[in-house]
Write an enzyme that holds these catalytic residues in place. Structure first.
Site, PDB file in Angstrom:
ATOM      1  N   CYS A  16       0.800  -1.229   0.000  1.00  0.00           N
ATOM      2  CA  CYS A  16       0.000   0.000   0.000  1.00  0.00           C
ATOM      3  C   CYS A  16       0.833   1.279   0.000  1.00  0.00           C
ATOM      4  O   CYS A  16       0.581   2.213  -0.761  1.00  0.00           O
ATOM      5  CB  CYS A  16      -0.955  -0.011   1.195  1.00  0.00           C
ATOM      6  SG  CYS A  16      -0.144  -0.436   2.747  1.00  0.00           S
ATOM      7  N   HIS A  71      -3.079   6.462   4.328  1.00  0.00           N
ATOM      8  CA  HIS A  71      -1.669   6.662   4.680  1.00  0.00           C
ATOM      9  C   HIS A  71      -1.197   8.033   4.182  1.00  0.00           C
ATOM     10  O   HIS A  71      -1.532   8.448   3.073  1.00  0.00           O
ATOM     11  CB  HIS A  71      -0.790   5.618   3.990  1.00  0.00           C
ATOM     12  CG  HIS A  71      -0.963   4.212   4.498  1.00  0.00           C
ATOM     13  ND1 HIS A  71      -1.656   3.898   5.639  1.00  0.00           N
ATOM     14  CD2 HIS A  71      -0.474   3.037   4.005  1.00  0.00           C
ATOM     15  CE1 HIS A  71      -1.609   2.574   5.825  1.00  0.00           C
ATOM     16  NE2 HIS A  71      -0.914   2.037   4.850  1.00  0.00           N
TER      17      HIS A  71
END
Ligand code: A2P
Length: 333
Positions: A130, A237
């Site tokens: 990710c 994130h």
């Protein structure tokens, strides 16, 4: 247009459920879907595409039917065992685990960055980590134009990246409960520890960013270092990315390069408090870039703040976009 048969393996998990959401949104030309998980949830029902689907148990015979594409997000050991079985039966597996990413015979793909690598797949295509995916979306257009010499990644990663158990540690930690997933409380804390520690002192997450960046950009000469940190944010994130270039650049031109890059949305108006935020990126498939400023300590360098939904662009959306591109390439031939 031909219609394809698609399996979703790990359909009951956090990423698996988002696969289903993104599949509904992108509306691929699909005839039949097969939703699979472990024995534990076999027989349970999921509403998807306006229909009720029954979860099937994943077994060695699951791919004996006519399946063209299988999206896997059921953990590394499941992928290690079942992706080759599926591939041997003519299925193209798009795998979200880390099991196959660094295998030289497996393409590692971010569709905005290296869609051409899909062409040489031998039945397995890996979805990157990710934190790497969102960085690649921002770095590729800059590497093409200014040639990146060195990267310093510092990440601020959400608890959803650690699955349901990570999410619950933050939720329960905010109520004063002890952590179960993380080695320390995550509520009110920052943990410089994602995945396991390796003999070189880095974590596996950090080395994933280093190695996957080189593989995706197809350039082993880039020098890269990373510090990855779990922060008390539920989802999306954030990353501080420091880049050093071989070539000189004009800052306004660099911003235009990013504004025109596929999958990037520039949010950069600090005077009006506009910069990418985890809360705003959540639920979106794009990568948000801001705080774009020259690194005045080097000859030619820049700092970026890069934010994306780690479950969507960092996992499910990227995998479904790979499937979409794969189908486009099949249709072209
Ligand atoms: P299940 O719900 O039956 O356990 P998460 O990462 O959010 O925990 O999700 C993991 C996903 O992978 C779930 O859908 C889970 O199914 C599935 N899974 C885990 N182990 C296996 C297995 N051995 N075979 C098939 N699916 C598995």
């Amino acid at each position: 247009m031909k219609k394809y048969n698609v399996a979703v393996v790990g359909a009951t998990g956090m990423v698996g459920r988002t696969f289903l959401k993104v599949l509904e949104e992108l509306n691929l030309p699909v005839e039949n879907y097969y939703l699979m998980a472990s024995k534990r949830s076999a027989g349970s029902k999921i509403n998807f595409m306006g229909k009720e689907y029954v979860i099937e148990e994943l077994t060695e015979n699951s791919f004996d039917k006519d399946i063209d594409i299988a999206l896997f997000s059921a953990g590394g050991s499941t992928s290690e065992k079942f992706a080759p079985i599926a591939a041997s039966k003519g299925v193209v597996v798009i795998d979200n685990s880390s099991a196959w990413r660094m295998d030289p015979t497996v393409p590692l793909v971010v569709p905005e960055v290296n869609p051409e690598d899909i062409k040489w797949n031998k039945g397995i295509i890996a979805n990157p980590n990710c934190s790497t995916i969102q960085a690649m979306v921002a770095l590729k257009p800059l590497h093409d134009k200014y040639k990146i010499k060195r990267v310093v990644y510092s990440t601020y990663q959400a608890v959803s990246g650690a699955g349901v158990a990570g999410w619950e540690d933050l939720e329960n930690g905010l109520k004063g409960e002890a952590p179960k997933k993380f080695p320390h409380p995550i509520a009110g804390n920052c943990l410089p520890h994602i995945d396991v520690f390796l003999p070189n002192g880095y974590t596996k997450e950090e080395m994933k960013m280093v190695n996957e960046t080189r593989k995706i950009l197809g350039d082993d000469s880039i020098r890269i270092t990373a510090t990855t940190v779990r922060v008390p944010v539920f989802n999306s994130h954030s990353e501080s990315i420091n880049l050093e270039f071989e070539k000189q650049f004009d800052l306004d031109e660099l911003k235009d390069v990013l504004k025109n890059a596929p999958g990037v949305i520039v949010e950069d108006d600090p005077e009006n408090n506009v910069y990418p935020l985890a809360l705003n990126a959540t639920g979106k498939n794009e990568t948000f870039v801001g705080r774009i400023r020259r690194d005045e300590s080097v000859e030619s360098g820049v700092n970026l703040w890069v934010v994306a939904d780690n479950i969507r662009k960092g996992a499910a959306a990227n995998a479904v976009q790979i499937a979409q591109e794969l189908i486009r390439q099949w249709e072209e031939n």
